[in-house]
Design an enzyme around this catalytic site. Structure first.
Site, PDB file in Angstrom:
ATOM      1  N   PHE A 114      22.707  82.554  70.548  1.00 29.05           N
ATOM      2  CA  PHE A 114      23.607  83.674  70.297  1.00 29.05           C
ATOM      3  C   PHE A 114      23.669  83.916  68.782  1.00 29.05           C
ATOM      4  O   PHE A 114      23.851  82.967  68.013  1.00 29.05           O
ATOM      5  CB  PHE A 114      24.985  83.333  70.854  1.00 29.05           C
ATOM      6  CG  PHE A 114      25.932  84.491  70.884  1.00 29.05           C
ATOM      7  CD1 PHE A 114      25.853  85.456  71.871  1.00 29.05           C
ATOM      8  CD2 PHE A 114      26.922  84.602  69.916  1.00 29.05           C
ATOM      9  CE1 PHE A 114      26.742  86.519  71.890  1.00 29.05           C
ATOM     10  CE2 PHE A 114      27.817  85.664  69.934  1.00 29.05           C
ATOM     11  CZ  PHE A 114      27.722  86.623  70.928  1.00 29.05           C
ATOM     12  N   ASP A 185      26.232  74.196  72.452  1.00 30.14           N
ATOM     13  CA  ASP A 185      27.173  75.287  72.686  1.00 30.14           C
ATOM     14  C   ASP A 185      27.174  75.577  74.186  1.00 30.14           C
ATOM     15  O   ASP A 185      26.133  75.882  74.777  1.00 30.14           O
ATOM     16  CB  ASP A 185      26.744  76.516  71.873  1.00 30.14           C
ATOM     17  CG  ASP A 185      27.790  77.620  71.938  1.00 30.14           C
ATOM     18  OD1 ASP A 185      28.467  77.738  72.979  1.00 30.14           O
ATOM     19  OD2 ASP A 185      27.905  78.376  70.955  1.00 30.14           O
ATOM     20  N   TYR A 210      37.163  82.226  77.224  1.00 32.21           N
ATOM     21  CA  TYR A 210      37.431  83.549  77.803  1.00 32.21           C
ATOM     22  C   TYR A 210      36.301  84.045  78.698  1.00 32.21           C
ATOM     23  O   TYR A 210      36.403  85.105  79.275  1.00 32.21           O
ATOM     24  CB  TYR A 210      37.724  84.581  76.696  1.00 32.21           C
ATOM     25  CG  TYR A 210      36.674  84.641  75.596  1.00 32.21           C
ATOM     26  CD1 TYR A 210      35.488  85.319  75.798  1.00 32.21           C
ATOM     27  CD2 TYR A 210      36.880  84.000  74.383  1.00 32.21           C
ATOM     28  CE1 TYR A 210      34.523  85.350  74.796  1.00 32.21           C
ATOM     29  CE2 TYR A 210      35.931  84.032  73.385  1.00 32.21           C
ATOM     30  CZ  TYR A 210      34.742  84.711  73.592  1.00 32.21           C
ATOM     31  OH  TYR A 210      33.794  84.737  72.615  1.00 32.21           O
ATOM     32  N   LYS A 211      35.223  83.266  78.790  1.00 33.23           N
ATOM     33  CA  LYS A 211      34.130  83.644  79.694  1.00 33.23           C
ATOM     34  C   LYS A 211      34.417  83.035  81.069  1.00 33.23           C
ATOM     35  O   LYS A 211      35.292  83.508  81.768  1.00 33.23           O
ATOM     36  CB  LYS A 211      32.793  83.228  79.089  1.00 33.23           C
ATOM     37  CG  LYS A 211      32.457  84.065  77.840  1.00 33.23           C
ATOM     38  CD  LYS A 211      31.249  83.587  77.072  1.00 33.23           C
ATOM     39  CE  LYS A 211      31.018  84.484  75.849  1.00 33.23           C
ATOM     40  NZ  LYS A 211      30.173  83.874  74.824  1.00 33.23           N
ATOM     41  N   ARG A 357      22.465  92.478  82.655  1.00 32.13           N
ATOM     42  CA  ARG A 357      22.917  91.110  82.837  1.00 32.13           C
ATOM     43  C   ARG A 357      23.992  91.054  83.909  1.00 32.13           C
ATOM     44  O   ARG A 357      24.922  91.867  83.906  1.00 32.13           O
ATOM     45  CB  ARG A 357      23.479  90.645  81.501  1.00 32.13           C
ATOM     46  CG  ARG A 357      23.506  89.185  81.288  1.00 32.13           C
ATOM     47  CD  ARG A 357      23.799  88.900  79.845  1.00 32.13           C
ATOM     48  NE  ARG A 357      25.124  89.389  79.448  1.00 32.13           N
ATOM     49  CZ  ARG A 357      25.902  88.769  78.557  1.00 32.13           C
ATOM     50  NH1 ARG A 357      25.498  87.666  77.977  1.00 32.13           N
ATOM     51  NH2 ARG A 357      27.076  89.259  78.235  1.00 32.13           N
TER      52      ARG A 357
HETATM   53  C1  PLP Z   1      30.316  84.298  73.401  1.00 28.50           C
HETATM   54  C2  PLP Z   1      29.637  83.436  72.418  1.00 28.50           C
HETATM   55  C3  PLP Z   1      30.137  83.278  71.114  1.00 28.50           C
HETATM   56  C4  PLP Z   1      31.331  84.064  70.643  1.00 28.50           C
HETATM   57  O1  PLP Z   1      32.002  83.434  69.618  1.00 28.50           O
HETATM   58  P1  PLP Z   1      33.497  83.909  69.250  1.00 28.50           P
HETATM   59  O2  PLP Z   1      33.754  83.274  67.951  1.00 28.50           O
HETATM   60  O3  PLP Z   1      34.375  83.410  70.361  1.00 28.50           O
HETATM   61  O4  PLP Z   1      33.510  85.393  69.217  1.00 28.50           O
HETATM   62  C5  PLP Z   1      29.492  82.390  70.267  1.00 28.50           C
HETATM   63  N1  PLP Z   1      28.391  81.698  70.679  1.00 28.50           N
HETATM   64  C6  PLP Z   1      27.885  81.838  71.924  1.00 28.50           C
HETATM   65  C7  PLP Z   1      26.699  81.056  72.339  1.00 28.50           C
HETATM   66  C8  PLP Z   1      28.478  82.722  72.825  1.00 28.50           C
HETATM   67  O5  PLP Z   1      27.966  82.893  74.037  1.00 28.50           O
END
Ligand code: PLP
Length: 398
Positions: A114, A185, A210-211, A357
């Protein structure tokens, strides 16, 4: 007792007529969250005021909820804490891990990670200067790229675009064999797959809530530090809440006990209360059942779409063991197709350049809903209903 997924489904408040296949981006609202939030606001904040930190147990929420998440990610009790956003927790884990490998300068990650994780690593390298480097390779080349120059292997277990799942135990073992540390992660795997942080050997793990954990927009992230590092790791972001005695107001920092030291500032109590309530849904869920049902749903979706929509190409691994709980299909007009789906109540999302997705979350998605989504997608593709200017204008959040 096998998990009762009809019972978990009944605990969510989903709007009528919506097929929600986007729990991988923002989980839906569990029914008990509103009442819990109202109670926290009116009975705790409203009446206890500042005494709520003690009387309502606010101060302990980050670690108490950490233990609930530990079960879901296969971590040891007492080694997970909540707070901040995931990007911050990535930075914290990375900075801490780099300090533990002082003779090396390379962070190894992959191009499927990400972007925020990569950006945080880039920024940290810039701050540290002195030859620190972020090295990214294609996801399938990660194992070969682990060598004795690597300080930290930083990977996201499940790829946000394709759903491809890395082999955490194997890659971690290889990193360790070369003297590197591993940060995982879990943003797209916590609550989605059978994550095994302890058995997989992770040194650090981070993830958002939040996911798949349904804490609501902006819910706090979590961080795990392996017990073997718990009393030696320096938290990098040394805020007062991670101090051994925050209310001693000492002028210099001493790390708190174990995972407590990874706390930074004042915890977001309202969001934590929402998360705590949202986690009640998980109490009766066996992670092995969740994984089996998730595979069943994803397989049904792939089979249905491939049979009915020949112009869509599978963008996810075909082997269910190499996938998380999401399925991607590719099409050059993916954005417009997703807009047409959303207009008909099937909510997935689009990721540039061409990825449609779909997240499958057994807690509230059943097989008949998967079949209904395939039906609607097939109808949109057969009729070219996506091919209209209204569906081609990009919104700010895709
Ligand atoms: C959703 C996601 C994020 C988002 O990070 P925030 O700081 O919560 O906005 C970061 N890394 C990955 C791999 C994600 O899927």
């Amino acid at each position: 007792m096998p998990t009762d997924f009809a019972a978990t489904r009944a605990q969510f408040d989903l709007p009528e007529g919506i097929l929600y296949l986007d729990g991988n981006s923002l989980g839906p609202l569990p029914r008990n969250v509103a009442a819990r939030l109202a109670r926290t606001v009116t009975q705790e904040w409203g009446t206890m005021l500042i005494t709520g930190w003690n009387k309502a147990g606010w101060m302990d929420l980050p670690t108490r909820i950490g233990d609930r998440i530990a079960r879901i990610i296969g971590a040891e009790t007492g080694h997970v804490v909540l707070g901040d956003t995931l990007s911050i927790k990535v930075y914290q884990a990375l900075a801490s891990a780099l300090e533990m490998t002082p003779t090396r300068k390379v962070i190894l990650s992959d191009t499927g990670n990400f972007p925020s994780d990569l950006y945080m690593a880039e920024g940290l390298c810039r701050t540290l200067g002195d030859g620190y480097e972020l090295r990214t390779v294609a996801p399938e080349d990660v194992a070969d790229a682990i060598d004795d120059s690597v300080a930290v292997l930083m990977l996201t277990e499940v790829d946000y675009r394709t759903g491809r799942r890395h082999d955490m135990p194997a890659l971690t073992a290889k990193a360790h064999a070369h003297g590197a540390l591993a940060i995982w992660d879990l943003a797209h795997s916590a609550g989605a797959t059978d994550v095994k942080v302890a058995a997989g050997g992770a040194d650090f793990a981070v993830g958002c809530t939040y996911k798949y954990l349904n804490s609501g927009p902006g819910g706090p992230a979590f961080i795990y530090v392996a017990p073997r590092h718990a009393e030696t790791v320096r938290p990098a972001l040394s805020g007062w809440m991670g101090h051994e005695a925050p209310f001693a107001f000492d002028l210099s920092y001493r790390p708190g006990n174990g995972i407590e030291r990874m706390r930074v500032g004042t915890p977001p109590i309202l969001q934590l209360a929402a998360l705590d309530a949202a986690l009640d849904v998980w109490d009766g869920v066996e992670i092995a059942d969740l994984r089996a049902r998730s595979i069943e749903l994803c397989e049904a979706f792939i089979a249905g779409v491939e049979a009915r929509c020949p112009t869509l190409t599978l963008g996810s691994p075909r082997d269910p063991l190499q996938r998380g709980s999401q399925v991607s299909f590719r099409h050059p007009e993916g954005y417009a197709i997703m807009q047409a789906l959303i207009a008909r109540g099937v909510i997935g999302d689009f990721r540039a350049p061409d990825v449609l997705r779909f997240g499958f979350t057994p807690l509230y998605i059943a097989l008949d809903e998967v079949n209904a989504a395939v039906e609607i997608l097939a109808e949109i593709m057969a009729s070219d209903a996506w091919d209209t200017p209204a569906f081609k204008t990009r919104a700010k959040v895709t």
